[in-house]
Design a protein around this motif. Sequence first.
Motif, PDB file in Angstrom:
ATOM      1  N   LEU A 194      -9.995   4.535  -1.504  1.00 19.51           N
ATOM      2  CA  LEU A 194     -10.339   5.028  -0.166  1.00 19.51           C
ATOM      3  C   LEU A 194      -9.175   4.995   0.815  1.00 19.51           C
ATOM      4  N   TYR A 195      -8.047   4.417   0.428  1.00 17.39           N
ATOM      5  CA  TYR A 195      -6.877   4.449   1.310  1.00 17.39           C
ATOM      6  C   TYR A 195      -5.634   4.741   0.479  1.00 17.39           C
ATOM      7  N   ASN A 196      -4.549   5.107   1.178  1.00 16.20           N
ATOM      8  CA  ASN A 196      -3.344   5.582   0.502  1.00 16.20           C
ATOM      9  C   ASN A 196      -2.684   4.487  -0.328  1.00 16.20           C
ATOM     10  N   GLN A 197      -2.500   4.772  -1.620  1.00 15.73           N
ATOM     11  CA  GLN A 197      -1.708   3.904  -2.484  1.00 15.73           C
ATOM     12  C   GLN A 197      -0.285   4.450  -2.646  1.00 15.73           C
ATOM     13  N   GLU A 198      -0.162   5.768  -2.586  1.00 17.32           N
ATOM     14  CA  GLU A 198       1.167   6.385  -2.636  1.00 17.32           C
ATOM     15  C   GLU A 198       1.665   6.621  -1.214  1.00 17.32           C
ATOM     16  N   VAL A 199       2.828   6.069  -0.893  1.00 14.88           N
ATOM     17  CA  VAL A 199       3.403   6.187   0.448  1.00 14.88           C
ATOM     18  C   VAL A 199       4.859   6.628   0.326  1.00 14.88           C
ATOM     19  N   TYR A 200       5.232   7.663   1.073  1.00 10.92           N
ATOM     20  CA  TYR A 200       6.614   8.154   1.054  1.00 10.92           C
ATOM     21  C   TYR A 200       7.466   7.315   1.997  1.00 10.92           C
ATOM     22  N   VAL A 201       8.573   6.783   1.487  1.00  8.99           N
ATOM     23  CA  VAL A 201       9.506   5.977   2.280  1.00  8.99           C
ATOM     24  C   VAL A 201      10.643   6.886   2.731  1.00  8.99           C
ATOM     25  N   ILE A 202      10.724   7.130   4.036  1.00 12.64           N
ATOM     26  CA  ILE A 202      11.661   8.117   4.577  1.00 12.64           C
ATOM     27  C   ILE A 202      13.103   7.691   4.364  1.00 12.64           C
ATOM     28  N   ASN A 203      13.424   6.432   4.680  1.00 18.66           N
ATOM     29  CA  ASN A 203      14.828   6.013   4.622  1.00 18.66           C
ATOM     30  C   ASN A 203      15.308   5.709   3.210  1.00 18.66           C
ATOM     31  N   LEU A 204      14.433   5.789   2.212  1.00 18.97           N
ATOM     32  CA  LEU A 204      14.860   5.650   0.813  1.00 18.97           C
ATOM     33  C   LEU A 204      14.639   6.928   0.012  1.00 18.97           C
ATOM     34  N   LYS A 205      13.875   7.865   0.618  1.00 15.29           N
ATOM     35  CA  LYS A 205      13.553   9.138  -0.036  1.00 15.29           C
ATOM     36  C   LYS A 205      12.862   8.928  -1.387  1.00 15.29           C
ATOM     37  N   ILE A 206      11.921   8.003  -1.420  1.00 14.62           N
ATOM     38  CA  ILE A 206      11.129   7.756  -2.626  1.00 14.62           C
ATOM     39  C   ILE A 206       9.657   7.643  -2.234  1.00 14.62           C
ATOM     40  N   SER A 207       8.785   7.885  -3.201  1.00 14.35           N
ATOM     41  CA  SER A 207       7.346   7.709  -3.000  1.00 14.35           C
ATOM     42  C   SER A 207       6.913   6.470  -3.783  1.00 14.35           C
ATOM     43  N   THR A 208       6.447   5.465  -3.094  1.00 14.72           N
ATOM     44  CA  THR A 208       6.058   4.215  -3.738  1.00 14.72           C
ATOM     45  C   THR A 208       4.573   4.235  -4.083  1.00 14.72           C
ATOM     46  N   CYS A 209       4.209   3.455  -5.089  1.00 14.48           N
ATOM     47  CA  CYS A 209       2.814   3.325  -5.512  1.00 14.48           C
ATOM     48  C   CYS A 209       2.380   1.878  -5.332  1.00 14.48           C
ATOM     49  N   HIS A 210       1.572   1.626  -4.314  1.00 11.34           N
ATOM     50  CA  HIS A 210       1.007   0.303  -4.033  1.00 11.34           C
ATOM     51  C   HIS A 210       2.051  -0.724  -3.580  1.00 11.34           C
ATOM     52  N   ASP A 211       3.262  -0.282  -3.281  1.00 17.19           N
ATOM     53  CA  ASP A 211       4.295  -1.213  -2.825  1.00 17.19           C
ATOM     54  C   ASP A 211       4.456  -1.230  -1.313  1.00 17.19           C
ATOM     55  N   VAL A 212       3.979  -0.205  -0.638  1.00 16.88           N
ATOM     56  CA  VAL A 212       4.093  -0.116   0.816  1.00 16.88           C
ATOM     57  C   VAL A 212       2.703   0.119   1.399  1.00 16.88           C
ATOM     58  N   GLN A 217      -3.654   0.948   7.875  1.00 15.67           N
ATOM     59  CA  GLN A 217      -4.598   0.619   6.805  1.00 15.67           C
ATOM     60  C   GLN A 217      -4.491  -0.836   6.352  1.00 15.67           C
ATOM     61  N   LYS A 218      -3.696  -1.622   7.065  1.00 18.61           N
ATOM     62  CA  LYS A 218      -3.451  -2.994   6.610  1.00 18.61           C
ATOM     63  C   LYS A 218      -4.714  -3.855   6.703  1.00 18.61           C
ATOM     64  N   ASN A 219      -5.570  -3.637   7.708  1.00 14.23           N
ATOM     65  CA  ASN A 219      -6.778  -4.453   7.843  1.00 14.23           C
ATOM     66  C   ASN A 219      -7.723  -4.231   6.663  1.00 14.23           C
ATOM     67  N   LEU A 295      -0.667 -13.274   5.418  1.00 17.88           N
ATOM     68  CA  LEU A 295       0.478 -13.006   6.293  1.00 17.88           C
ATOM     69  C   LEU A 295       0.431 -11.573   6.821  1.00 17.88           C
ATOM     70  N   LEU A 296       0.041 -10.634   5.954  1.00 11.87           N
ATOM     71  CA  LEU A 296      -0.059  -9.241   6.380  1.00 11.87           C
ATOM     72  C   LEU A 296      -1.077  -9.082   7.497  1.00 11.87           C
ATOM     73  N   LEU A 297      -2.215  -9.745   7.361  1.00 22.72           N
ATOM     74  CA  LEU A 297      -3.267  -9.640   8.370  1.00 22.72           C
ATOM     75  C   LEU A 297      -2.861 -10.298   9.674  1.00 22.72           C
ATOM     76  N   GLY A 298      -2.029 -11.336   9.578  1.00 23.47           N
ATOM     77  CA  GLY A 298      -1.602 -12.042  10.781  1.00 23.47           C
ATOM     78  C   GLY A 298      -0.305 -11.546  11.375  1.00 23.47           C
ATOM     79  N   ASP A 299       0.230 -10.402  10.877  1.00 22.41           N
ATOM     80  CA  ASP A 299       1.493  -9.838  11.371  1.00 22.41           C
ATOM     81  C   ASP A 299       2.644 -10.844  11.296  1.00 22.41           C
ATOM     82  N   VAL A 300       2.656 -11.634  10.236  1.00 19.39           N
ATOM     83  CA  VAL A 300       3.712 -12.618  10.036  1.00 19.39           C
ATOM     84  C   VAL A 300       4.695 -12.076   9.015  1.00 19.39           C
TER      85      VAL A 300
END
Length: 380
Positions: A194-212, A217-219, A295-300
Amino acid sequence: MTERTRRFQLLLLVSVCYAQTCMATHDETARGFVGAESDEGMKVGSQARDILKSGITTIFLPVIYIIVFVVGLPTNALAIWVFVFRTQKKHPSSIYMANLALADLLFVIWVPLKIAYHFNGNDWIYGEGLCKVLVAFFYGNMYCSIAFIACMSVQRYWAVVHPLSQYRRANCVAIFVSVTIWVVVWLITIPLYLYNQEVYVINLKISTCHDVTRPSQKNMAAGYFLTMGTLGFVVPTVICIMSYVLMLKALRNSMGDPAIAKKRRKAVVLIVTVLVMFVVCFTPSNIMLLVHYSLLLGDVEDNLYGFYISTLCLASLNSCIDPFVYYFISEDFREHVKNTFLCRSERTAQRMRVSFSALKYSKKTNSYKSESGNTQSTQC
């Protein structure tokens, strides 16, 4: 406009610019693999760039996945063959082990995509749909494995405490529990679609899978994985520990039975094997999963992301360790594997067992007659 007013406005402008700069820097660097979001994709910070281009993700991870695939594919296929076609008398433990082997095989067949992704510099080229399927099978396999191991532990405890229970009824319960686990696990993997697993990283010019993870959608991601980590790992772990404690207690209270020593040895082997698997495969990955998403949920800022994804990779080792667990804890499984490699049919193996039992009985009878004859001669 007075000099004091001009200075105040200049100070206010500098403060606003500094605050915006700090916020932008925080958005780009915080939490490792979460960055600044835009319509085109994501910009990640220096730490995330270093990890996505490091040897950990481009060499170490794919090498581990190659081992998982090379070992896990044939061994789990062999295990399913043995459980389905070679094991005539089904037991609850064999039913759970067959389902565990199936879960491992369903994950292993997707591993080549994971290998190609990491060797390609963490650039996913297979589309959003396949990425979601891969992620769902990864976590589905992990929590299916944990659930079936917990079932095996409870079943072994039940077999020790109630050895005369009816197998047919126990088999029906095992089948019902197995179907329930499959349905529940695959239902709770639905949010991963239901949310994006593939995310395009602009400054690396790659599409990551579940890494970004997108900040928007972090909550959802954090809430989902914190729930899965608690219900899918903590609860089954408690069940396993309680089953082992009660099983050892039952065996200790029945030490007068001569068959108890053998059961105790098997129980200890099972406990040690499962504990080693949990320590190596499941505990580090799930603890780091809970830590990371907290940590992700707490912006740490998360400086342990490299360690986190490494432990997730090690969790996949359970797919190639499980068949060896079957081999060591099940005497029937060892016998069936041996007959399979020797190309013996089940009928041939059965005849050999009958012949061996008859020969063993004949030797025992002859020995008894010989001892009886010697006794009578002595009396004369």
